[in-house]
Design an enzyme around this catalytic site. Structure first.
Site, PDB file in Angstrom:
ATOM      1  N   ASP A 153      -8.436  32.227  32.941  1.00 46.45           N
ATOM      2  CA  ASP A 153      -8.539  32.026  31.500  1.00 46.45           C
ATOM      3  C   ASP A 153      -9.960  31.620  31.124  1.00 46.45           C
ATOM      4  OD1 ASP A 153      -7.391  31.678  28.814  1.00 46.45           O
ATOM      5  OD2 ASP A 153      -7.843  29.560  29.163  1.00 46.45           O
ATOM      6  N   TYR A 186      -2.558  30.364  31.055  1.00 48.37           N
ATOM      7  CA  TYR A 186      -3.468  30.315  29.909  1.00 48.37           C
ATOM      8  C   TYR A 186      -3.564  28.906  29.347  1.00 48.37           C
ATOM      9  CZ  TYR A 186      -3.075  35.316  30.265  1.00 48.37           C
ATOM     10  OH  TYR A 186      -3.112  36.592  30.739  1.00 48.37           O
ATOM     11  N   CYS A 187      -4.676  28.648  28.653  1.00 49.92           N
ATOM     12  CA  CYS A 187      -4.914  27.346  28.042  1.00 49.92           C
ATOM     13  C   CYS A 187      -3.734  26.951  27.175  1.00 49.92           C
ATOM     14  CB  CYS A 187      -6.182  27.384  27.199  1.00 49.92           C
ATOM     15  SG  CYS A 187      -7.580  26.579  27.978  1.00 49.92           S
ATOM     16  N   PRO A 188      -3.323  25.711  27.272  1.00 44.96           N
ATOM     17  CA  PRO A 188      -3.984  24.607  27.959  1.00 44.96           C
ATOM     18  C   PRO A 188      -3.475  24.372  29.378  1.00 44.96           C
ATOM     19  CG  PRO A 188      -2.268  23.693  26.600  1.00 44.96           C
ATOM     20  CD  PRO A 188      -2.214  25.204  26.431  1.00 44.96           C
TER      21      PRO A 188
END
Length: 78
Positions: free
Chosen positions: A42, A15-17
């Protein structure tokens, strides 16, 4: 897509980042002219990666919806 990537980053499940950080790391290691592809599940990466690519002055080759993930492709131009 008719451009074959020199580097592929499989960040599916991250998932981000995370995916963007992996893309930036690969960009720093790449030579001018290399094509980098990142796979991500994501949704934020679909927006954030192209924004970073354009902001950094690189070439956005494309953003593709694949079967269950996104593929963002860039070319290092400088």
């Amino acid at each position: 897509m008719d451009v074959k990537p020199d580097r592929v980053i499989d960040a599916r499940g991250s998932y981000c980042p995370g995916p963007l950080m992996e893309l930036i790391k690969a960009y720093k290691q790449a030579k001018v002219g290399e094509v980098i592809s990142v796979y991500s599940t994501d949704a934020g990466t679909k927006k954030d990666a192209p924004a970073w690519i354009q902001k950094s002055g690189q070439e956005l080759v494309g953003v593709f919806d694949r079967n269950g993930y996104y593929e963002i492709v860039m070319k290092k131009v400088k």
